[in-house]
Design a protein around this motif. Structure first.
Motif, PDB file in Angstrom:
ATOM      1  N   UNK A   1      -8.308  -5.721  15.146  1.00 26.32           N
ATOM      2  CA  UNK A   1      -8.357  -4.382  14.574  1.00 26.32           C
ATOM      3  C   UNK A   1      -8.858  -4.473  13.138  1.00 26.32           C
ATOM      4  N   UNK A   2      -9.951  -3.791  12.864  1.00 27.12           N
ATOM      5  CA  UNK A   2     -10.513  -3.789  11.512  1.00 27.12           C
ATOM      6  C   UNK A   2      -9.807  -2.730  10.670  1.00 27.12           C
ATOM      7  N   UNK A   3      -9.394  -3.133   9.466  1.00 24.01           N
ATOM      8  CA  UNK A   3      -8.622  -2.272   8.574  1.00 24.01           C
ATOM      9  C   UNK A   3      -9.338  -2.162   7.241  1.00 24.01           C
ATOM     10  N   UNK A   4      -9.382  -0.942   6.700  1.00 20.20           N
ATOM     11  CA  UNK A   4      -9.898  -0.732   5.345  1.00 20.20           C
ATOM     12  C   UNK A   4      -8.766  -0.258   4.451  1.00 20.20           C
ATOM     13  N   UNK A   5      -8.675  -0.813   3.250  1.00 21.87           N
ATOM     14  CA  UNK A   5      -7.669  -0.409   2.269  1.00 21.87           C
ATOM     15  C   UNK A   5      -8.368   0.390   1.181  1.00 21.87           C
ATOM     16  N   UNK A   6      -7.920   1.634   1.004  1.00 22.14           N
ATOM     17  CA  UNK A   6      -8.496   2.496  -0.030  1.00 22.14           C
ATOM     18  C   UNK A   6      -7.466   2.636  -1.148  1.00 22.14           C
ATOM     19  N   UNK A   7      -7.845   2.175  -2.336  1.00 25.85           N
ATOM     20  CA  UNK A   7      -6.915   2.136  -3.457  1.00 25.85           C
ATOM     21  C   UNK A   7      -6.498   0.709  -3.707  1.00 25.85           C
ATOM     22  N   UNK A   8      -7.084   0.088  -4.720  1.00 27.86           N
ATOM     23  CA  UNK A   8      -6.845  -1.339  -4.960  1.00 27.86           C
ATOM     24  C   UNK A   8      -6.151  -1.523  -6.305  1.00 27.86           C
ATOM     25  N   UNK A   9      -5.046  -0.794  -6.472  1.00 29.44           N
ATOM     26  CA  UNK A   9      -4.174  -1.049  -7.600  1.00 29.44           C
ATOM     27  C   UNK A   9      -3.248  -2.212  -7.263  1.00 29.44           C
ATOM     28  N   UNK A  10      -2.090  -2.253  -7.903  1.00 29.87           N
ATOM     29  CA  UNK A  10      -1.169  -3.360  -7.654  1.00 29.87           C
ATOM     30  C   UNK A  10      -0.758  -3.437  -6.192  1.00 29.87           C
ATOM     31  N   UNK A  11      -0.448  -2.283  -5.577  1.00 32.61           N
ATOM     32  CA  UNK A  11      -0.029  -2.279  -4.182  1.00 32.61           C
ATOM     33  C   UNK A  11      -1.177  -2.668  -3.267  1.00 32.61           C
ATOM     34  N   UNK A  12      -2.348  -2.077  -3.501  1.00 36.80           N
ATOM     35  CA  UNK A  12      -3.497  -2.401  -2.665  1.00 36.80           C
ATOM     36  C   UNK A  12      -3.855  -3.874  -2.723  1.00 36.80           C
ATOM     37  N   UNK A  13      -3.758  -4.463  -3.914  1.00 38.02           N
ATOM     38  CA  UNK A  13      -4.038  -5.896  -4.060  1.00 38.02           C
ATOM     39  C   UNK A  13      -3.017  -6.739  -3.299  1.00 38.02           C
TER      40      UNK A  13
ATOM     41  N   UNK B   1     -20.051   0.912   9.699  1.00 37.54           N
ATOM     42  CA  UNK B   1     -20.735  -0.374   9.862  1.00 37.54           C
ATOM     43  C   UNK B   1     -19.791  -1.496  10.292  1.00 37.54           C
ATOM     44  N   UNK B   2     -18.486  -1.363   9.938  1.00 32.21           N
ATOM     45  CA  UNK B   2     -17.543  -2.455  10.236  1.00 32.21           C
ATOM     46  C   UNK B   2     -16.522  -2.076  11.298  1.00 32.21           C
ATOM     47  N   UNK B   3     -16.783  -0.978  11.998  1.00 27.48           N
ATOM     48  CA  UNK B   3     -15.923  -0.534  13.111  1.00 27.48           C
ATOM     49  C   UNK B   3     -14.456  -0.461  12.698  1.00 27.48           C
ATOM     50  N   UNK B   4     -14.208   0.149  11.553  1.00 27.11           N
ATOM     51  CA  UNK B   4     -12.838   0.265  11.050  1.00 27.11           C
ATOM     52  C   UNK B   4     -12.041   1.212  11.944  1.00 27.11           C
ATOM     53  N   UNK B   5     -10.901   0.764  12.403  1.00 31.28           N
ATOM     54  CA  UNK B   5     -10.036   1.568  13.264  1.00 31.28           C
ATOM     55  C   UNK B   5      -8.836   2.144  12.527  1.00 31.28           C
ATOM     56  N   UNK B   6      -8.398   1.455  11.476  1.00 25.74           N
ATOM     57  CA  UNK B   6      -7.197   1.854  10.740  1.00 25.74           C
ATOM     58  C   UNK B   6      -7.524   1.869   9.254  1.00 25.74           C
ATOM     59  N   UNK B   7      -7.108   2.939   8.581  1.00 24.56           N
ATOM     60  CA  UNK B   7      -7.302   3.026   7.130  1.00 24.56           C
ATOM     61  C   UNK B   7      -5.936   3.060   6.451  1.00 24.56           C
ATOM     62  N   UNK B   8      -5.777   2.228   5.441  1.00 27.57           N
ATOM     63  CA  UNK B   8      -4.578   2.208   4.614  1.00 27.57           C
ATOM     64  C   UNK B   8      -4.893   2.958   3.330  1.00 27.57           C
ATOM     65  N   UNK B   9      -4.121   3.997   3.046  1.00 27.88           N
ATOM     66  CA  UNK B   9      -4.313   4.769   1.819  1.00 27.88           C
ATOM     67  C   UNK B   9      -3.259   4.345   0.801  1.00 27.88           C
TER      68      UNK B   9
END
Length: 242
Positions: free
Chosen positions: A91-103, A150-158
């Motif tokens: 499962x391809x996942x994208x993380x949106x928001x790369x602050x302390x938690x995202x990192x 392009x990366x077939x992302x199925x799940x997004x983490x906000x």
């Protein structure tokens, strides 16, 4: 674009059961690491923190009833639960928001072993864009739709600030994402058919504070102790599941 598997609820598996399957899987993986071949319902239930009757009912929804006098085959049950949860595929996942938690999420090594591949990290802050985290380069949120396609992302983490979360949610659902894990302290409005799981650490801490206060006071907080206009919390409803 988004790969889907038959939903557990479409097959008649209750949501409360689905929520407990990861607990069983974690307990089973621990048993497997100790080279345990079979496990009784009582021992597995204790390891997962549920009662054995509930565990047996949950596993019956998967068609797994165990063997009387022997118990459950650990490896086969791992496979059954992993398949039901969709963990036998990538499962391809994208993380949106790369602050302390995202990192922290990007650096967490447990995702890959459970079937989740971090395929993109995105942020709107120019000072963050271009940083390299866990082998990935942070991209600008302007590229969000392209990354998903392009990366077939199925799940997004906000993991954005609250003010930006709904806009991000609207963008990802508009391009077909139907599974969102929300860490932003806001309730998202989503179209029908979109699943949102919300993680709010502050709420969990407040619930723990409530219990700590009760333990310190030696018993329930009586109605007359509550401020005007505040309804008492029903303790049985906290963390309860069917």
């Amino acid at each position: 674009m988004t790969r889907r598997i038959p939903q557990a609820r479409d097959r008649g598996i209750p949501d409360a059961t689905v929520a407990r399957l990861p607990l069983y899987l974690r307990a089973l993986n621990g048993l497997s690491e100790r080279a345990t071949l079979t496990v009784s319902s009582e021992d597995l239930a204790a390891a997962a923190g549920v009662n054995s009757a509930k565990l047996r009912k949950d596993l019956s929804h998967l068609g797994s009833y165990g063997t009387r006098g022997v118990g459950y085959d650990v490896q086969y049950l791992i496979y059954q639960i992993s398949r039901e949860l969709g963990l036998t595929q990538d499962w391809a996942v994208a993380i949106v928001g790369v602050g302390n938690l995202g990192r922290a999420l990007a650096n967490y090594g447990g995702f890959a072993s459970r079937g989740f591949r971090i395929a993109g990290l995105l942020d709107a802050d120019p000072a963050v864009v271009g940083d390299q985290i866990a082998g990935l380069v942070v991209e600008h949120t302007d590229a969000l739709e392209t990354v998903i396609a392009d990366r077939s992302v199925s799940i997004v983490v906000i993991a954005t600030p609250a003010a930006a979360a709904q806009h991000v949610c609207d963008r990802v659902t508009a391009v077909g994402v139907t599974s969102i894990l929300n860490f932003a302290p806001v309730v998202l409005n989503v179209p029908d058919g979109v699943d949102v799981r919300k993680v709010d650490l502050s709420i969990e801490l407040q619930i723990l504070a409530f219990h700590e206060q009760r333990k310190a006071s030696g018993g329930p907080i009586m109605a007359e102790e509550w401020p005007d206009g505040v309804e008492p919390v029903n303790e049985r409803s906290i963390g309860a599941s069917s």
